[in-house]
Design a protein around this motif. Sequence first.
Motif, mmCIF file in Angstrom:
data_model
loop_
_atom_site.group_PDB
_atom_site.id
_atom_site.type_symbol
_atom_site.label_atom_id
_atom_site.label_comp_id
_atom_site.label_asym_id
_atom_site.label_seq_id
_atom_site.Cartn_x
_atom_site.Cartn_y
_atom_site.Cartn_z
ATOM 1 N N LEU A 144 0.830 -1.201 0.000
ATOM 2 C CA LEU A 144 0.000 0.000 0.000
ATOM 3 C C LEU A 144 0.866 1.253 0.000
ATOM 4 C CD1 LEU A 144 -2.836 1.211 0.105
ATOM 5 C CD2 LEU A 144 -2.735 1.055 2.604
ATOM 6 N N ASN A 145 1.981 1.223 0.734
ATOM 7 C CA ASN A 145 2.873 2.390 0.774
ATOM 8 C C ASN A 145 3.492 2.665 -0.586
ATOM 9 O OD1 ASN A 145 2.410 2.909 3.485
ATOM 10 N ND2 ASN A 145 4.112 1.644 4.179
ATOM 11 N N ALA A 146 3.834 1.600 -1.305
ATOM 12 C CA ALA A 146 4.368 1.780 -2.657
ATOM 13 C C ALA A 146 3.312 2.396 -3.566
ATOM 14 C CB ALA A 146 4.842 0.439 -3.222
ATOM 15 N N LEU A 147 2.080 1.931 -3.438
ATOM 16 C CA LEU A 147 1.005 2.466 -4.286
ATOM 17 C C LEU A 147 0.760 3.947 -4.011
ATOM 18 C CD1 LEU A 147 -1.531 -0.498 -4.208
ATOM 19 C CD2 LEU A 147 -0.203 0.292 -6.178
ATOM 20 N N LYS A 148 0.946 4.368 -2.775
ATOM 21 C CA LYS A 148 0.796 5.790 -2.453
ATOM 22 C C LYS A 148 1.848 6.622 -3.182
ATOM 23 C CE LYS A 148 -1.299 5.097 2.132
ATOM 24 N NZ LYS A 148 -1.078 5.199 3.594
ATOM 25 N N ILE A 149 3.085 6.130 -3.224
ATOM 26 C CA ILE A 149 4.153 6.830 -3.952
ATOM 27 C C ILE A 149 3.853 6.834 -5.452
ATOM 28 C CG2 ILE A 149 6.616 6.807 -4.537
ATOM 29 C CD1 ILE A 149 6.050 7.634 -1.666
ATOM 30 N N ALA A 150 3.402 5.685 -5.970
ATOM 31 C CA ALA A 150 3.088 5.591 -7.396
ATOM 32 C C ALA A 150 1.976 6.559 -7.780
ATOM 33 C CB ALA A 150 2.693 4.158 -7.746
ATOM 34 N N GLN A 151 0.923 6.628 -6.951
ATOM 35 C CA GLN A 151 -0.183 7.550 -7.239
ATOM 36 C C GLN A 151 0.288 8.991 -7.184
ATOM 37 O OE1 GLN A 151 -3.747 6.864 -8.092
ATOM 38 N NE2 GLN A 151 -3.032 8.875 -8.800
ATOM 39 N N GLU A 152 1.149 9.296 -6.216
ATOM 40 C CA GLU A 152 1.701 10.649 -6.113
ATOM 41 C C GLU A 152 2.500 11.006 -7.373
ATOM 42 O OE1 GLU A 152 5.072 12.902 -3.454
ATOM 43 O OE2 GLU A 152 3.755 11.487 -2.423
ATOM 44 N N ASN A 153 3.289 10.054 -7.862
ATOM 45 C CA ASN A 153 4.054 10.298 -9.086
ATOM 46 C C ASN A 153 3.135 10.497 -10.284
ATOM 47 O OD1 ASN A 153 6.791 10.288 -8.219
ATOM 48 N ND2 ASN A 153 6.756 8.055 -8.049
ATOM 49 N N ALA A 154 2.091 9.678 -10.376
ATOM 50 C CA ALA A 154 1.157 9.807 -11.495
ATOM 51 C C ALA A 154 0.451 11.157 -11.466
ATOM 52 C CB ALA A 154 0.130 8.669 -11.450
ATOM 53 N N THR A 155 0.045 11.590 -10.294
ATOM 54 C CA THR A 155 -0.648 12.874 -10.160
ATOM 55 C C THR A 155 0.278 14.021 -10.547
ATOM 56 O OG1 THR A 155 -2.056 11.992 -8.392
ATOM 57 C CG2 THR A 155 -1.852 14.389 -8.540
ATOM 58 N N ARG A 156 1.501 13.960 -10.050
ATOM 59 C CA ARG A 156 2.451 15.050 -10.317
ATOM 60 C C ARG A 156 2.834 15.120 -11.795
ATOM 61 N NH1 ARG A 156 7.789 15.006 -10.169
ATOM 62 N NH2 ARG A 156 7.834 12.934 -9.229
ATOM 63 N N LEU A 157 2.870 13.959 -12.458
ATOM 64 C CA LEU A 157 3.274 13.915 -13.863
ATOM 65 C C LEU A 157 2.073 13.917 -14.821
ATOM 66 C CD1 LEU A 157 6.150 11.310 -13.482
ATOM 67 C CD2 LEU A 157 6.415 13.728 -14.058
ATOM 68 N N ASN A 158 0.877 14.056 -14.253
ATOM 69 C CA ASN A 158 -0.352 14.105 -15.071
ATOM 70 C C ASN A 158 -0.537 12.850 -15.922
ATOM 71 O OD1 ASN A 158 -1.236 16.738 -14.238
ATOM 72 N ND2 ASN A 158 0.400 17.594 -15.494
ATOM 73 N N ALA A 159 -0.292 11.714 -15.313
ATOM 74 C CA ALA A 159 -0.479 10.438 -15.993
ATOM 75 C C ALA A 159 -1.744 9.763 -15.479
ATOM 76 C CB ALA A 159 0.720 9.532 -15.761
ATOM 77 N N THR A 160 -2.498 9.181 -16.381
ATOM 78 C CA THR A 160 -3.717 8.474 -16.002
ATOM 79 C C THR A 160 -3.407 6.988 -15.870
ATOM 80 O OG1 THR A 160 -5.095 10.093 -17.163
ATOM 81 C CG2 THR A 160 -6.106 7.972 -16.624
ATOM 82 N N VAL A 161 -3.313 6.526 -14.639
ATOM 83 C CA VAL A 161 -3.057 5.118 -14.341
ATOM 84 C C VAL A 161 -3.994 4.706 -13.212
ATOM 85 C CG1 VAL A 161 -1.369 3.401 -13.572
ATOM 86 C CG2 VAL A 161 -0.610 5.332 -14.975
ATOM 87 N N THR A 162 -4.612 3.537 -13.332
ATOM 88 C CA THR A 162 -5.457 2.993 -12.268
ATOM 89 C C THR A 162 -4.623 2.049 -11.416
ATOM 90 O OG1 THR A 162 -7.427 3.130 -13.676
ATOM 91 C CG2 THR A 162 -7.546 1.687 -11.746
ATOM 92 N N PHE A 163 -4.454 2.399 -10.149
ATOM 93 C CA PHE A 163 -3.641 1.591 -9.239
ATOM 94 C C PHE A 163 -4.537 0.767 -8.325
ATOM 95 C CE2 PHE A 163 -0.924 5.282 -10.215
ATOM 96 C CZ PHE A 163 0.232 4.621 -10.632
ATOM 97 N N ASN A 164 -4.121 -0.487 -8.084
ATOM 98 C CA ASN A 164 -4.871 -1.368 -7.194
ATOM 99 C C ASN A 164 -3.938 -2.187 -6.314
ATOM 100 O OD1 ASN A 164 -7.831 -1.122 -7.859
ATOM 101 N ND2 ASN A 164 -7.033 -1.547 -9.902
ATOM 102 N N LEU A 165 -4.379 -2.419 -5.079
ATOM 103 C CA LEU A 165 -3.635 -3.268 -4.150
ATOM 104 C C LEU A 165 -3.962 -4.728 -4.469
ATOM 105 C CD1 LEU A 165 -1.862 -3.230 -1.524
ATOM 106 C CD2 LEU A 165 -4.013 -3.403 -0.256
ATOM 107 N N GLN A 166 -2.929 -5.513 -4.775
ATOM 108 C CA GLN A 166 -3.162 -6.918 -5.123
ATOM 109 C C GLN A 166 -1.893 -7.728 -4.922
ATOM 110 O OE1 GLN A 166 -5.057 -7.650 -8.913
ATOM 111 N NE2 GLN A 166 -4.372 -9.776 -8.988
ATOM 112 N N ASP A 167 -2.032 -8.922 -4.385
ATOM 113 C CA ASP A 167 -0.929 -9.867 -4.246
ATOM 114 C C ASP A 167 -1.033 -10.862 -5.396
ATOM 115 O OD1 ASP A 167 0.913 -11.808 -3.592
ATOM 116 O OD2 ASP A 167 0.346 -11.933 -1.485
ATOM 117 N N ILE A 168 -0.161 -10.723 -6.373
ATOM 118 C CA ILE A 168 -0.239 -11.548 -7.575
ATOM 119 C C ILE A 168 -0.013 -13.024 -7.268
ATOM 120 C CG2 ILE A 168 2.195 -11.334 -8.222
ATOM 121 C CD1 ILE A 168 -0.838 -11.272 -10.632
#
Length: 278
Positions: free
Chosen positions: A144-168
Amino acid sequence: MTNSKELFSEVVNRINLPEDKAEIESIAYLLLDKKWNLTRTHILTQKQVTVNQTEVDAYINRINTHEPIQYILGETDFFGRSFRVTPDVLIPRPETELLVHEIIRHTKSINQPAILDVGTGSGCIAISLALEIPSVVHAIDVSLNALKIAQENATRLNATVTFNLQDILKEPITQKFDLIVSNPPYISQQEKQNMKPNVLNYEPHTALFAPGENALLFYKVIAQRAHQALNPGGSLWFEINEHYAKEICEIMKANGFEAVITLKDWNGKERVVWGRII
């Protein structure tokens, strides 16, 4: 006030890591660039600069504990963009840019491909693809902590990505995709003793090490799940440890992938494996 060349020399001379001169100088260049906006040109021309010596000392002390410069700076560059990084995410490597570059080439003829990034970490792969390709990008991670960083990066860079918590390893991929990509954990527990302290002591172990003794576990599981989740003609892309190229190719073939190809990075090491569902 000091001049930037003297500051650069001070930093280089005070770094006592067991690295070669070029690596130590690259750390010093990064520090001066990101913290005091001093470019190599500024250093060569001995631009005057005002710095807080206590701050300089603090940065050097952290570097000398083997803390990665990217975590000290809180950012790193990847595919021409700056990504925020913390110890919750693996530091993006230049070698991973090959994976992104080849996927961009591959998808040029595909209209709006649906892409899934498995184990997204900082989001560098997913975000770069979303910004470079007209596409629909999803990304998953177990942290979840990694996803928070990823979402922050996407927001700052104006990228549209759907992030989900999942154990593959425990959950299947429930949507259909045209392309699935992953740079999964592939270091075995036995390899720990050979790793540098800046990686072993600071980067997240869940992003580095496969659980147990099977370094190829993620490749096997992702290949199995991807076969079910890919549309006809879809492709699966992996970044790999060069020592496991043959085994990973066999895993992909055993899971129904054809025309499996290995690509080498600029150091001549096998770095990417990909194949297609026919």
